[in-house]
Design a protein around this motif. Structure first.
Motif, PDB file in Angstrom:
ATOM      1  N   UNK A 169     -51.734   4.075 -42.373  1.00  0.00           N
ATOM      2  CA  UNK A 169     -52.391   4.688 -41.226  1.00  0.00           C
ATOM      3  C   UNK A 169     -51.348   5.026 -40.170  1.00  0.00           C
ATOM      4  N   UNK A 170     -51.483   6.198 -39.558  1.00  0.00           N
ATOM      5  CA  UNK A 170     -50.518   6.628 -38.554  1.00  0.00           C
ATOM      6  C   UNK A 170     -50.718   5.815 -37.274  1.00  0.00           C
ATOM      7  N   UNK A 171     -49.685   5.079 -36.895  1.00  0.00           N
ATOM      8  CA  UNK A 171     -49.713   4.320 -35.653  1.00  0.00           C
ATOM      9  C   UNK A 171     -49.399   5.233 -34.471  1.00  0.00           C
ATOM     10  N   UNK A 172     -48.512   6.198 -34.712  1.00  0.00           N
ATOM     11  CA  UNK A 172     -48.154   7.140 -33.662  1.00  0.00           C
ATOM     12  C   UNK A 172     -46.821   7.797 -33.959  1.00  0.00           C
ATOM     13  N   UNK A 173     -46.471   8.784 -33.150  1.00  0.00           N
ATOM     14  CA  UNK A 173     -45.221   9.532 -33.286  1.00  0.00           C
ATOM     15  C   UNK A 173     -44.353   9.274 -32.063  1.00  0.00           C
ATOM     16  N   UNK A 174     -43.049   9.281 -32.279  1.00  0.00           N
ATOM     17  CA  UNK A 174     -42.102   9.168 -31.175  1.00  0.00           C
ATOM     18  C   UNK A 174     -40.858   9.977 -31.517  1.00  0.00           C
ATOM     19  N   UNK A 175     -39.937   9.989 -30.590  1.00  0.00           N
ATOM     20  CA  UNK A 175     -38.711  10.783 -30.743  1.00  0.00           C
ATOM     21  C   UNK A 175     -37.502   9.916 -30.443  1.00  0.00           C
ATOM     22  N   UNK A 176     -36.448  10.102 -31.224  1.00  0.00           N
ATOM     23  CA  UNK A 176     -35.151   9.481 -30.962  1.00  0.00           C
ATOM     24  C   UNK A 176     -34.125  10.608 -30.972  1.00  0.00           C
ATOM     25  N   UNK A 177     -33.686  11.051 -29.794  1.00  0.00           N
ATOM     26  CA  UNK A 177     -32.815  12.212 -29.760  1.00  0.00           C
ATOM     27  C   UNK A 177     -33.515  13.409 -30.377  1.00  0.00           C
ATOM     28  N   UNK A 178     -32.948  13.955 -31.453  1.00  0.00           N
ATOM     29  CA  UNK A 178     -33.559  15.080 -32.163  1.00  0.00           C
ATOM     30  C   UNK A 178     -34.371  14.624 -33.374  1.00  0.00           C
ATOM     31  N   UNK A 179     -34.560  13.312 -33.533  1.00  0.00           N
ATOM     32  CA  UNK A 179     -35.261  12.768 -34.699  1.00  0.00           C
ATOM     33  C   UNK A 179     -36.740  12.587 -34.415  1.00  0.00           C
ATOM     34  N   UNK A 230     -31.419  25.230 -34.052  1.00  0.00           N
ATOM     35  CA  UNK A 230     -31.749  23.835 -34.324  1.00  0.00           C
ATOM     36  C   UNK A 230     -32.703  23.311 -33.250  1.00  0.00           C
ATOM     37  N   UNK A 231     -33.807  22.697 -33.646  1.00  0.00           N
ATOM     38  CA  UNK A 231     -34.688  22.080 -32.653  1.00  0.00           C
ATOM     39  C   UNK A 231     -33.942  20.988 -31.890  1.00  0.00           C
ATOM     40  N   UNK A 232     -34.082  20.996 -30.582  1.00  0.00           N
ATOM     41  CA  UNK A 232     -33.435  19.993 -29.741  1.00  0.00           C
ATOM     42  C   UNK A 232     -34.502  19.194 -29.008  1.00  0.00           C
ATOM     43  N   UNK A 233     -34.077  18.358 -28.084  1.00  0.00           N
ATOM     44  CA  UNK A 233     -34.978  17.409 -27.438  1.00  0.00           C
ATOM     45  C   UNK A 233     -36.314  18.012 -27.000  1.00  0.00           C
ATOM     46  N   UNK A 234     -36.350  19.125 -26.270  1.00  0.00           N
ATOM     47  CA  UNK A 234     -37.650  19.632 -25.803  1.00  0.00           C
ATOM     48  C   UNK A 234     -38.594  20.034 -26.929  1.00  0.00           C
ATOM     49  N   UNK A 235     -38.072  20.689 -27.961  1.00  0.00           N
ATOM     50  CA  UNK A 235     -38.941  21.120 -29.061  1.00  0.00           C
ATOM     51  C   UNK A 235     -39.418  19.921 -29.890  1.00  0.00           C
ATOM     52  N   UNK A 236     -38.525  18.958 -30.105  1.00  0.00           N
ATOM     53  CA  UNK A 236     -38.923  17.770 -30.857  1.00  0.00           C
ATOM     54  C   UNK A 236     -39.956  16.982 -30.067  1.00  0.00           C
ATOM     55  N   UNK A 237     -39.784  16.902 -28.743  1.00  0.00           N
ATOM     56  CA  UNK A 237     -40.785  16.243 -27.910  1.00  0.00           C
ATOM     57  C   UNK A 237     -42.122  16.981 -27.999  1.00  0.00           C
ATOM     58  N   UNK A 238     -42.069  18.317 -28.038  1.00  0.00           N
ATOM     59  CA  UNK A 238     -43.288  19.098 -28.207  1.00  0.00           C
ATOM     60  C   UNK A 238     -43.969  18.820 -29.532  1.00  0.00           C
ATOM     61  N   UNK A 239     -43.169  18.680 -30.595  1.00  0.00           N
ATOM     62  CA  UNK A 239     -43.738  18.348 -31.906  1.00  0.00           C
ATOM     63  C   UNK A 239     -44.365  16.956 -31.894  1.00  0.00           C
ATOM     64  N   UNK A 240     -43.717  16.000 -31.234  1.00  0.00           N
ATOM     65  CA  UNK A 240     -44.261  14.650 -31.150  1.00  0.00           C
ATOM     66  C   UNK A 240     -45.643  14.671 -30.500  1.00  0.00           C
ATOM     67  N   UNK A 241     -45.755  15.375 -29.378  1.00  0.00           N
ATOM     68  CA  UNK A 241     -47.048  15.449 -28.682  1.00  0.00           C
ATOM     69  C   UNK A 241     -48.101  16.123 -29.553  1.00  0.00           C
ATOM     70  N   UNK A 242     -47.709  17.225 -30.186  1.00  0.00           N
ATOM     71  CA  UNK A 242     -48.627  17.974 -31.045  1.00  0.00           C
ATOM     72  C   UNK A 242     -49.119  17.107 -32.205  1.00  0.00           C
ATOM     73  N   UNK A 243     -48.200  16.451 -32.894  1.00  0.00           N
ATOM     74  CA  UNK A 243     -48.549  15.671 -34.075  1.00  0.00           C
ATOM     75  C   UNK A 243     -49.300  14.392 -33.721  1.00  0.00           C
ATOM     76  N   UNK A 244     -48.907  13.756 -32.637  1.00  0.00           N
ATOM     77  CA  UNK A 244     -49.567  12.517 -32.251  1.00  0.00           C
ATOM     78  C   UNK A 244     -51.040  12.765 -31.932  1.00  0.00           C
ATOM     79  N   UNK A 245     -51.306  13.882 -31.282  1.00  0.00           N
ATOM     80  CA  UNK A 245     -52.681  14.198 -30.924  1.00  0.00           C
ATOM     81  C   UNK A 245     -53.556  14.528 -32.115  1.00  0.00           C
ATOM     82  N   UNK A 246     -52.962  14.925 -33.227  1.00  0.00           N
ATOM     83  CA  UNK A 246     -53.729  15.334 -34.403  1.00  0.00           C
ATOM     84  C   UNK A 246     -53.771  14.289 -35.512  1.00  0.00           C
TER      85      UNK A 246
END
Length: 304
Positions: free
Chosen positions: A48-58, A1-17
């Motif tokens: 329009x995408x305002x941005x990505x963020x993370x809430x726990x694993x969400x 299961x993706x946890x905080x670090x991986x979800x944070x990585x996805x947030x950074x990846x998706x926000x930049x794109x």
């Protein structure tokens, strides 16, 4: 299961794109994954995408629709909230496949199935996929993240400066429970799951069965330092990696989790496992339990 670090990585990846991109479509593949109906999934189209963020694993995609009628059920500023659960992941495309995503009701396929496809105005996009027979990936379209109960009831973020040893001590004093269970409880501390709780307890040199009310002030400080240090290092290791590399980066950074039978990187003892009905934990007896192996009830039953 993706946890905080991986979800944070996805947030950074998706926000930049995707920040500033317009969503041109959102197509559901697994109807059971969509947990809300108002606003409808179609409210995302044209936003329009305002941005990505993370809430726990969400994962949280925040959007805005400048021309939307604020009194409409298709309200402006919808959020796409996603919990990947155990078998979910995100597959990114610089150019989304032209194939049509056809809705299905779930099913028992073990291979990865598409739960949702999101497309952007530059031709890029992503699929939310889920493998395994238990389909638990959850997709919510809401006006506010707090509209999702599991998000509204999350505990403190462990990398927030406000998460101090005193806060942790108060959480541990609520009830006497095994520390492994506390770390995995999303209403106590947000974002830590089975894998990183194993890693944190190995760093802290503590048994997963240690009861929270037995902790001294020094124990609490050591656990707090292990939580913050382990997650900070894991977030740094995930930073800048594309979505497809995050799972491998997580596995490569594990000290004990998923390493049953291998040598502990600290003392060289064999990493051991305790199995439960739907999960397992890994630990080092020398580092964490004074050399005493923990009872594995499932294995004990097999040996009778």
């Amino acid at each position: 299961m993706p946890e905080l670090p991986e979800v944070e990585g996805l947030v950074t990846f998706l926000d930049g794109r995707t920040r500033g991109r317009t969503i041109t479509g959102a197509d559901v593949g697994n109807i059971a994954a969509l947990k809300t109906y108002a606003p409808p999934l179609t409210a995302l189209a044209g936003a329009t995408v305002r941005g990505w963020s993370r809430h726990g694993k969400w994962l949280d995609l925040a959007s805005f629709t400048p021309d939307a009628d604020p009194d409409s059920d298709d309200a402006a500023d919808p959020h796409l909230l996603v919990h990947l659960s155990r078998g979910g992941w995100l597959r990114w495309y610089d150019a989304v496949p032209a194939t049509t995503v056809r809705p299905r009701l779930g099913g028992s396929a073990r291979g990865a199935v598409i739960a949702l496809r999101v497309r952007f105005d530059d031709g890029s996009g992503f699929d939310l996929t889920e493998a395994g027979t238990q389909k638990r990936l959850a997709v919510h379209v809401v006006r506010s993240p707090g509209d999702v109960e599991q998000v509204a009831t999350l505990g403190p973020e462990p990398l927030d400066p406000a998460f101090t040893p005193d806060v942790l001590r108060e959480l541990m004093a609520r009830k006497n429970q095994q520390v492994k269970g506390l770390l995995r409880d999303q209403s106590a501390v947000a974002g830590i799951g089975n894998a990183y709780s194993d890693e944190i307890l190995h760093v802290a040199r503590m048994s997963p069965y240690k009861l929270t009310k037995s902790f001294t002030a020094d124990d609490v400080a050591a656990l707090h330092a292990a939580i913050v240090g382990t997650l900070t290092d894991a977030v740094a290791a995930a930073a800048g990696k594309p979505a497809k590399e995050l799972k491998d980066a997580k596995r490569a950074g594990m000290r004990v989790h998923g390493r049953t039978g291998l040598a502990c990187p600290v003392c060289g003892d064999t990493v051991r496992e305790v199995s439960f009905a739907d999960r397992s934990l890994q630990y080092c007896a020398t580092c964490q339990t004074g050399g005493q192996p923990l009872a594995d009830r499932r294995l004990s039953r097999l040996l009778k």
